[in-house]
Scaffold this motif. Structure first.
Motif, PDB file in Angstrom:
ATOM      1  N   ASP A 192       0.818  -1.224   0.000  1.00 45.02           N
ATOM      2  CA  ASP A 192       0.000   0.000   0.000  1.00 45.02           C
ATOM      3  C   ASP A 192       0.846   1.265   0.000  1.00 45.02           C
ATOM      4  OD1 ASP A 192      -2.316  -1.545   0.069  1.00 45.02           O
ATOM      5  OD2 ASP A 192      -2.252  -1.665   2.254  1.00 45.02           O
ATOM      6  N   GLU A 193       1.993   1.237  -0.678  1.00 42.90           N
ATOM      7  CA  GLU A 193       2.830   2.419  -0.797  1.00 42.90           C
ATOM      8  C   GLU A 193       3.055   2.749  -2.260  1.00 42.90           C
ATOM      9  OE1 GLU A 193       6.495   2.099   1.262  1.00 42.90           O
ATOM     10  OE2 GLU A 193       5.594   1.532   3.187  1.00 42.90           O
ATOM     11  N   VAL A 194       3.498   3.975  -2.487  1.00 41.64           N
ATOM     12  CA  VAL A 194       3.878   4.406  -3.826  1.00 41.64           C
ATOM     13  C   VAL A 194       5.365   4.740  -3.782  1.00 41.64           C
ATOM     14  CG1 VAL A 194       3.532   6.107  -5.645  1.00 41.64           C
ATOM     15  CG2 VAL A 194       1.574   5.309  -4.312  1.00 41.64           C
ATOM     16  N   ARG A 195       6.118   4.224  -4.727  1.00 37.83           N
ATOM     17  CA  ARG A 195       7.562   4.421  -4.717  1.00 37.83           C
ATOM     18  C   ARG A 195       8.043   4.850  -6.110  1.00 37.83           C
ATOM     19  NH1 ARG A 195      11.751   2.392  -1.593  1.00 37.83           N
ATOM     20  NH2 ARG A 195      10.197   2.561   0.080  1.00 37.83           N
ATOM     21  N   GLU A 196       8.943   5.837  -6.123  1.00 41.81           N
ATOM     22  CA  GLU A 196       9.530   6.268  -7.396  1.00 41.81           C
ATOM     23  C   GLU A 196      10.674   5.332  -7.787  1.00 41.81           C
ATOM     24  OE1 GLU A 196      10.647  10.529  -8.361  1.00 41.81           O
ATOM     25  OE2 GLU A 196      12.639   9.597  -8.361  1.00 41.81           O
ATOM     26  N   ILE A 197      10.640   4.876  -9.048  1.00 36.90           N
ATOM     27  CA  ILE A 197      11.713   4.038  -9.585  1.00 36.90           C
ATOM     28  C   ILE A 197      12.077   4.558 -10.973  1.00 36.90           C
ATOM     29  CG2 ILE A 197      12.307   1.741 -10.475  1.00 36.90           C
ATOM     30  CD1 ILE A 197      10.701   0.508  -8.268  1.00 36.90           C
ATOM     31  N   ASP A 198      13.367   4.730 -11.221  1.00 39.87           N
ATOM     32  CA  ASP A 198      13.829   5.086 -12.560  1.00 39.87           C
ATOM     33  C   ASP A 198      13.893   3.797 -13.373  1.00 39.87           C
ATOM     34  OD1 ASP A 198      15.050   5.959 -14.862  1.00 39.87           O
ATOM     35  OD2 ASP A 198      16.697   7.009 -13.868  1.00 39.87           O
ATOM     36  N   VAL A 199      12.919   3.606 -14.258  1.00 35.81           N
ATOM     37  CA  VAL A 199      12.808   2.317 -14.961  1.00 35.81           C
ATOM     38  C   VAL A 199      13.829   2.166 -16.082  1.00 35.81           C
ATOM     39  CG1 VAL A 199      10.357   2.103 -14.385  1.00 35.81           C
ATOM     40  CG2 VAL A 199      11.010   3.142 -16.569  1.00 35.81           C
ATOM     41  N   TRP A 200      14.455   3.265 -16.537  1.00 36.47           N
ATOM     42  CA  TRP A 200      15.414   3.151 -17.636  1.00 36.47           C
ATOM     43  C   TRP A 200      16.625   2.290 -17.258  1.00 36.47           C
ATOM     44  CZ3 TRP A 200      16.960   2.349 -22.128  1.00 36.47           C
ATOM     45  CH2 TRP A 200      18.199   2.746 -22.629  1.00 36.47           C
ATOM     46  N   PRO A 201      17.366   2.596 -16.174  1.00 35.76           N
ATOM     47  CA  PRO A 201      18.467   1.682 -15.813  1.00 35.76           C
ATOM     48  C   PRO A 201      17.976   0.301 -15.401  1.00 35.76           C
ATOM     49  CG  PRO A 201      18.167   3.368 -14.117  1.00 35.76           C
ATOM     50  CD  PRO A 201      17.328   3.773 -15.279  1.00 35.76           C
ATOM     51  N   GLU A 202      16.752   0.231 -14.854  1.00 35.23           N
ATOM     52  CA  GLU A 202      16.195  -1.077 -14.490  1.00 35.23           C
ATOM     53  C   GLU A 202      16.038  -1.963 -15.727  1.00 35.23           C
ATOM     54  OE1 GLU A 202      15.033  -2.421 -11.419  1.00 35.23           O
ATOM     55  OE2 GLU A 202      16.173  -0.796 -10.472  1.00 35.23           O
ATOM     56  N   PHE A 203      15.500  -1.392 -16.788  1.00 32.59           N
ATOM     57  CA  PHE A 203      15.293  -2.181 -18.009  1.00 32.59           C
ATOM     58  C   PHE A 203      16.613  -2.447 -18.727  1.00 32.59           C
ATOM     59  CE2 PHE A 203      10.727  -0.486 -18.138  1.00 32.59           C
ATOM     60  CZ  PHE A 203      10.232  -1.652 -17.586  1.00 32.59           C
ATOM     61  N   GLN A 204      17.563  -1.531 -18.632  1.00 31.10           N
ATOM     62  CA  GLN A 204      18.886  -1.803 -19.192  1.00 31.10           C
ATOM     63  C   GLN A 204      19.526  -3.007 -18.501  1.00 31.10           C
ATOM     64  OE1 GLN A 204      20.683   2.245 -18.776  1.00 31.10           O
ATOM     65  NE2 GLN A 204      21.385   1.864 -20.855  1.00 31.10           N
ATOM     66  N   GLN A 514      11.599   8.373 -14.532  1.00 28.25           N
ATOM     67  CA  GLN A 514      11.138   8.200 -13.161  1.00 28.25           C
ATOM     68  C   GLN A 514       9.628   7.934 -13.152  1.00 28.25           C
ATOM     69  OE1 GLN A 514      12.929  10.896 -14.208  1.00 28.25           O
ATOM     70  NE2 GLN A 514      14.928  10.279 -13.402  1.00 28.25           N
ATOM     71  N   ILE A 515       9.263   6.768 -12.649  1.00 34.54           N
ATOM     72  CA  ILE A 515       7.870   6.310 -12.631  1.00 34.54           C
ATOM     73  C   ILE A 515       7.455   6.040 -11.180  1.00 34.54           C
ATOM     74  CG2 ILE A 515       6.290   4.475 -13.371  1.00 34.54           C
ATOM     75  CD1 ILE A 515       7.194   6.178 -15.706  1.00 34.54           C
ATOM     76  N   MET A 516       6.217   6.440 -10.844  1.00 35.47           N
ATOM     77  CA  MET A 516       5.669   6.139  -9.521  1.00 35.47           C
ATOM     78  C   MET A 516       4.918   4.818  -9.596  1.00 35.47           C
ATOM     79  SD  MET A 516       6.817   8.752  -7.957  1.00 35.47           S
ATOM     80  CE  MET A 516       6.061   8.470  -6.338  1.00 35.47           C
ATOM     81  N   LEU A 517       5.397   3.819  -8.862  1.00 28.68           N
ATOM     82  CA  LEU A 517       4.804   2.486  -8.870  1.00 28.68           C
ATOM     83  C   LEU A 517       3.935   2.286  -7.638  1.00 28.68           C
ATOM     84  CD1 LEU A 517       7.701   0.081  -9.939  1.00 28.68           C
ATOM     85  CD2 LEU A 517       5.759   0.793 -11.319  1.00 28.68           C
ATOM     86  N   LYS A 518       2.782   1.677  -7.843  1.00 28.07           N
ATOM     87  CA  LYS A 518       1.916   1.290  -6.723  1.00 28.07           C
ATOM     88  C   LYS A 518       1.552  -0.175  -6.872  1.00 28.07           C
ATOM     89  CE  LYS A 518      -2.336   2.319  -4.219  1.00 28.07           C
ATOM     90  NZ  LYS A 518      -3.531   3.179  -4.093  1.00 28.07           N
TER      91      LYS A 518
END
Length: 520
Positions: A192-204, A514-518
């Protein structure tokens, strides 16, 4: 005196040879930077082609650098997808002022922008063999990936036959890496939290891990190092391509040239070590063919036997070239596609909801996506096509004439670069309609052939016989990863996100994604 005269003769010979070399180099520079540009420019101008005038010796390179600096200084305001002024500002200005078929100069080399789908299909089909990839660029790019894309004729056909089966070995590695990615995100987001993740390096990292595991199996750590080097090498190669070319310049010991050479040597050393270990394991009967390298080597042996050759069809250098290409082509294409897809679905949550509804209908909330189900994902497929249209991984292809060719009523002499601006073709309102800069996946509801007015005008993976060999697998990878993410998360843009696409080796986010994930 006689002795001095004898001793001076070798030095006289050295000086004479030095003078001859200097004169030859000066003539080559004069020919390249003044005589040839004047000749080619006049030949194109005489046929009515408009464009910029050649300015000795840099052409439009200085203006190109100035416009890029200005464009990169400010992001685009989302949810706009009108990206062409930012990603290719020089081409944007030239096309706007001089038309869809127009001339610009990168150094002393004329580039004819060909912004016409029909002509692009004709060039990429290369039915009559009048076009080739840029000779100068090929020499540089081989440092990065001298595999299938560098070959022609029978060698290209043979390598493609050998490589095709290797893609099937990537699926288990991709499934495992996707599961790890989603699990890691769930742990970071929490309940039940929202967290910012930079998905570009994650997908790399995701696609780099997939290539490393799929290519080398147990040699995973060595594979990760190759991924890191190839990422840097791609950026260095782009810098070299966009600089003034002078004969022999890439052999000078500049800082950039030394770095590119050192990276190429390190990658080749790592790959040779991995290949030799595999060869010894094959000789001992303990090798596994459950990775790309194993498939490549076994198929190479089989192909050689079928052709009746005592030696393998592919040499050590050939195999190294193909493995380097797997890294370059395999890691970035899927990574940028997934990144821009998450950005687009964050900007357009109604399509995110539609995609999630389809994924949950096909797979449920927990089931692992599989091949059969992935083929049923029509809405997800439409979304990926629209993302590839708006944000093609490679924004342009270049081809060079090596003999005179007539194209669209213009006779092009040898030595002209034909630049195919894919990103402009994909955003052309004459081709796609007034909503060409808008995110409308429904335009692909009846497939690619009916999506545009000029059918087809969709070239994210190229066209013709040399279309990207991994295009189908890249789309399957993207569907798989997106399905896993949609099952577990909802997402939107972070307030810190700046919409700033920019071409490096592929079209990448300049400041991350930067994407906010829930967690659902």
């Amino acid at each position: 005196m006689a002795i001095a005269a004898v001793l001076s003769q070798p030095w006289s010979l050295v000086f004479s040879l030095g003078a001859i070399v200097a004169l030859w180099w000066a003539w080559r520079v004069l020919e390249l930077a003044w005589i040839n540009p004047r000749r080619l420019g006049l030949a194109l101008q005489a046929q009515g082609l408009r464009g910029t005038a050649y300015r000795f010796p840099f052409g439009d390179l200085k203006e190109f650098a100035r416009l890029v600096a200005v464009a990169r200084s400010k992001p685009i305001m989302p949810p706009s997808h009108s990206i062409t002024p930012r990603v290719a500002p020089l081409y944007h200005n030239v096309i706007k002022e001089h038309g869809k078929i127009s001339v610009t100069w990168f150094g002393p080399m004329p580039r004819v922008i060909v912004n016409d789908p029909k002509l692009v299909r004709e060039i990429l089909s290369n039915k009559f063999g009048h076009f080739r990839k840029r000779k100068f660029t090929n020499g540089i790019v081989r440092r990065l990936a001298n595999g299938l894309v560098s070959h022609d004729g029978e060698k290209w056909a043979t390598h493609r036959r050998i490589i095709n089966p290797a893609f099937h070995k990537m699926w288990p590695a991709f499934v495992a890496c996707c599961n790890e990615l989603v699990t890691r995100w769930e742990e970071r987001v929490g309940t039940d939290e929202v967290r910012e993740i930079d998905v570009w390096p994650e997908f790399q990292n995701l696609t780099g891990d997939v290539i490393s595991r799929a290519a080398f199996g147990s040699s995973f750590s060595e594979g990760r190092r190759i991924f890191q080097i190839q990422s840097e090498q791609a950026q260095n190669v782009v810098r070299m391509v966009n600089t003034l070319y002078l004969p022999g310049f890439r052999f000078l010991p500049t800082k950039l040239n030394r770095r590119v050479k050192a990276n190429a040597c390190e990658v080749e050393t790592l790959l040779k070590g991995i290949i030799r270990k595999r060869e010894k394991a094959m000789e001992a009967g303990s090798a596994s063919n459950e990775d790309l390298l194993g498939v490549l080597m076994e198929c190479n042996i089989a192909e050689s036997k079928e052709a009746g050759n005592s030696k393998p069809v592919m040499t050590m250098d050939d195999i190294i070239g193909e493995l380097k290409l797997f890294y370059f082509a395999g890691m970035d294409t899927t990574a940028v596609l997934l990144t821009w897809t998450m950005v687009a679905l964050s900007m357009h949550p109604e399509w995110q909801d539609r995609a999630r509804e389809e994924v949950l209908y096909v797979f449920g909330e927990k089931n692992q996506p599989d091949f059969d189900g992935i083929n049923q994902l029509k809405v997800v497929g439409m979304i990926l096509y629209e993302v590839l249209r708006l944000y093609p991984p490679v924004i342009q292809f270049d081809r060079q004439t090596y003999k005179e060719i007539e194209l669209g009523g213009i006779k092009y002499p040898p030595g002209v670069i034909l630049s195919l601006p894919i990103v402009f073709l994909h955003h052309d309102k004459d081709v796609w309609g007034e909503d060409a800069d808008e995110f409308r996946p429904e335009r692909f509801a009846e497939g690619i052939s009916k999506a545009s007015r000029n059918s087809p005008a969709f070239f994210p993976f190229g066209w013709g016989p040399r279309i990207c060999v991994g295009q189908n697998f890249a789309l399957i990878e993207a569907k798989m990863a997106l399905s896993k993410i949609l099952q577990r998360f909802s997402f939107g843009l972070s307030p810190s996100y700046m919409h700033a696409p920019f071409p490096v080796s592929t079209l990448q986010p300049d400041h991350g994604a930067q994407i906010m994930l829930k967690k659902l």
